[in-house]
Design a protein around this motif. Structure first.
Motif, PDB file in Angstrom:
ATOM      1  N   ALA A   1       9.775   5.747  -2.240  1.00  0.00           N
ATOM      2  CA  ALA A   1       8.760   5.712  -1.187  1.00  0.00           C
ATOM      3  C   ALA A   1       9.256   4.918   0.017  1.00  0.00           C
ATOM      4  O   ALA A   1       8.965   5.257   1.168  1.00  0.00           O
ATOM      5  CB  ALA A   1       7.463   5.111  -1.725  1.00  0.00           C
TER       6      ALA A   1
ATOM      7  N   GLY B   1      -0.887   3.286   1.309  1.00  0.00           N
ATOM      8  CA  GLY B   1      -0.199   3.726   0.107  1.00  0.00           C
ATOM      9  C   GLY B   1       0.335   2.563  -0.701  1.00  0.00           C
ATOM     10  O   GLY B   1       0.365   1.417  -0.241  1.00  0.00           O
TER      11      GLY B   1
ATOM     12  N   THR C   1       4.331   4.975  -5.629  1.00  0.00           N
ATOM     13  CA  THR C   1       5.129   6.152  -5.282  1.00  0.00           C
ATOM     14  C   THR C   1       4.446   7.051  -4.256  1.00  0.00           C
ATOM     15  O   THR C   1       4.990   8.100  -3.904  1.00  0.00           O
ATOM     16  CB  THR C   1       5.421   6.984  -6.543  1.00  0.00           C
ATOM     17  OG1 THR C   1       4.183   7.393  -7.135  1.00  0.00           O
ATOM     18  CG2 THR C   1       6.232   6.183  -7.552  1.00  0.00           C
ATOM     19  N   THR C   2       3.264   6.665  -3.783  1.00  0.00           N
ATOM     20  CA  THR C   2       2.486   7.556  -2.922  1.00  0.00           C
ATOM     21  C   THR C   2       2.192   6.920  -1.573  1.00  0.00           C
ATOM     22  O   THR C   2       1.745   5.776  -1.487  1.00  0.00           O
ATOM     23  CB  THR C   2       1.151   7.947  -3.587  1.00  0.00           C
ATOM     24  OG1 THR C   2       1.422   8.539  -4.864  1.00  0.00           O
ATOM     25  CG2 THR C   2       0.394   8.938  -2.727  1.00  0.00           C
TER      26      THR C   2
ATOM     27  N   HIS D   1       0.246   7.980   2.279  1.00  0.00           N
ATOM     28  CA  HIS D   1      -0.630   8.945   2.936  1.00  0.00           C
ATOM     29  C   HIS D   1      -0.688   8.601   4.416  1.00  0.00           C
ATOM     30  O   HIS D   1      -1.147   7.530   4.797  1.00  0.00           O
ATOM     31  CB  HIS D   1      -2.027   8.893   2.320  1.00  0.00           C
ATOM     32  CG  HIS D   1      -2.872  10.067   2.684  1.00  0.00           C
ATOM     33  ND1 HIS D   1      -4.078  10.360   2.062  1.00  0.00           N
ATOM     34  CD2 HIS D   1      -2.709  11.051   3.610  1.00  0.00           C
ATOM     35  CE1 HIS D   1      -4.594  11.451   2.598  1.00  0.00           C
ATOM     36  NE2 HIS D   1      -3.793  11.881   3.551  1.00  0.00           N
TER      37      HIS D   1
ATOM     38  N   GLU E   1       3.245  18.002   2.326  1.00  0.00           N
ATOM     39  CA  GLU E   1       3.742  16.971   1.425  1.00  0.00           C
ATOM     40  C   GLU E   1       5.259  16.982   1.462  1.00  0.00           C
ATOM     41  O   GLU E   1       5.879  18.044   1.467  1.00  0.00           O
ATOM     42  CB  GLU E   1       3.272  17.217  -0.010  1.00  0.00           C
ATOM     43  CG  GLU E   1       1.794  17.001  -0.231  1.00  0.00           C
ATOM     44  CD  GLU E   1       1.404  17.161  -1.698  1.00  0.00           C
ATOM     45  OE1 GLU E   1       2.340  17.184  -2.543  1.00  0.00           O
ATOM     46  OE2 GLU E   1       0.208  17.263  -1.983  1.00  0.00           O
TER      47      GLU E   1
ATOM     48  N   ARG F   1       8.410  15.288  -0.666  1.00  0.00           N
ATOM     49  CA  ARG F   1       8.711  14.579  -1.899  1.00  0.00           C
ATOM     50  C   ARG F   1      10.191  14.194  -1.948  1.00  0.00           C
ATOM     51  O   ARG F   1      11.054  14.932  -1.497  1.00  0.00           O
ATOM     52  CB  ARG F   1       8.348  15.448  -3.099  1.00  0.00           C
ATOM     53  CG  ARG F   1       6.851  15.756  -3.179  1.00  0.00           C
ATOM     54  CD  ARG F   1       6.518  16.674  -4.334  1.00  0.00           C
ATOM     55  NE  ARG F   1       5.079  16.981  -4.378  1.00  0.00           N
ATOM     56  CZ  ARG F   1       4.528  17.836  -5.225  1.00  0.00           C
ATOM     57  NH1 ARG F   1       5.305  18.490  -6.097  1.00  0.00           N
ATOM     58  NH2 ARG F   1       3.219  18.049  -5.184  1.00  0.00           N
TER      59      ARG F   1
ATOM     60  N   ALA G   1       8.716   9.879  -5.396  1.00  0.00           N
ATOM     61  CA  ALA G   1       7.754   9.536  -4.346  1.00  0.00           C
ATOM     62  C   ALA G   1       7.229  10.763  -3.620  1.00  0.00           C
ATOM     63  O   ALA G   1       7.870  11.817  -3.576  1.00  0.00           O
ATOM     64  CB  ALA G   1       8.390   8.581  -3.339  1.00  0.00           C
ATOM     65  N   CYS G   2       6.026  10.594  -3.033  1.00  0.00           N
ATOM     66  CA  CYS G   2       5.398  11.663  -2.277  1.00  0.00           C
ATOM     67  C   CYS G   2       4.786  11.088  -1.003  1.00  0.00           C
ATOM     68  O   CYS G   2       4.057  10.090  -1.056  1.00  0.00           O
ATOM     69  CB  CYS G   2       4.315  12.343  -3.119  1.00  0.00           C
ATOM     70  SG  CYS G   2       3.359  13.594  -2.216  1.00  0.00           S
TER      71      CYS G   2
ATOM     72  N   MET H   1       2.224  12.203   1.809  1.00  0.00           N
ATOM     73  CA  MET H   1       1.234  13.194   2.198  1.00  0.00           C
ATOM     74  C   MET H   1       0.975  13.091   3.698  1.00  0.00           C
ATOM     75  O   MET H   1       0.708  12.000   4.214  1.00  0.00           O
ATOM     76  CB  MET H   1      -0.064  12.981   1.410  1.00  0.00           C
ATOM     77  CG  MET H   1       0.099  13.219  -0.083  1.00  0.00           C
ATOM     78  SD  MET H   1      -1.461  12.998  -1.001  1.00  0.00           S
ATOM     79  CE  MET H   1      -1.616  11.215  -0.925  1.00  0.00           C
TER      80      MET H   1
END
Length: 239
Positions: A115, A162, A165-166, A168, A207, A209, A213-214, A216
């Motif tokens: 991330a 965030g 791993t996420t 936004h 998204e 990736r 991790a992602c 958005m």
């Protein structure tokens, strides 16, 4: 990301290019270290006599942050004609972090290394664009092609949150760039983040990736469902 700021990431230094370095210091620093604004643990390290650059050391990570002079209308001018160092002189110079700074630093959510790479890759590409391929990141709200295909509010905003791993990222405004443009840049075969892949990309959502991790991406109207109103000078998260 205002005032025509540009970014120049280097191996051991993150450089911010701007024509008003000293003016921006009041946003990222605190004269006492006790304030609620600014980056906790940021300390002045070195200043060029002619105002060409201002360097800072971040105590918790030992990272180097610098402001380097850049005039959009005179890019060959390496230093300002007049250098104002009022905020530079008032910055906290303590070699230790204050209790308030330690508390704020400990509250920063921990990110997974994948991330962190996504976030760093996004920031270093915020001003990228391609005239031939006709896509632009343009700091998210300053579309280089003046497209007005988004029916959102005319007020610009950027909102990032965030942990783990996420991540936004939300943004909007009259000249907000499409989410697919941002995703395309981050996964571009020539300048993209190595290993990053885009999925579910449309004009308004996407998204990206990388490993576990992602990121958005969402272009939308001002998120009143996240920020309801001011209360005692603070934003309050809606339930």
């Amino acid at each position: 990301m205002a005032n025509d700021i540009r970014f120049s990431p280097r191996y051991d230094e993150f450089a911010i290019l701007t024509e008003m370095a000293d003016h921006l210091l009041q946003t990222i620093t605190s004269a006492t270290g006790q304030g609620v604004h600014g980056i906790p643990g940021l300390r002045p390290l070195e200043a060029a006599n002619n105002g060409e650059y201002l360097k800072f050391l971040h105590l918790p990570t030992q990272a180097i942050l610098s402001f380097r002079h850049f005039d959009y209308f005179a890019p060959n001018q390496r230093a300002p004609e007049r250098f104002f160092d009022s905020h530079w002189r008032s910055v906290n110079r303590s070699c230790e972090m204050t209790e308030r700074e330690r508390s704020r630093w400990n509250d920063v959510p921990v990110l997974h290394p994948d991330a962190e790479r996504l976030l760093a890759g996004l920031i270093s590409r915020l001003w990228t664009r391609s005239k031939t391929e006709r896509w632009a990141v343009s700091a998210l709200t300053r579309d280089a092609f003046d497209r007005k295909d988004f029916t959102g509010s005319g007020d610009d905003y950027r909102y990032l949150d965030g942990r783990g791993t996420t991540l936004h990222l939300r943004w909007g405004g009259m000249f907000a760039v499409p989410a697919v443009d941002v995703a395309h840049c981050l996964t571009h075969p020539r300048i993209g983040i190595a290993g990053a892949q885009a999925v579910c990309h449309t004009d308004n959502t996407a998204e990206v990736r990388l490993g576990e991790a992602c990121l958005m991406l969402e272009r939308r109207q001002f998120p009143w469902d996240l920020v309801q109103h001011f209360t005692q000078g603070r934003y309050v998260r809606a339930k």
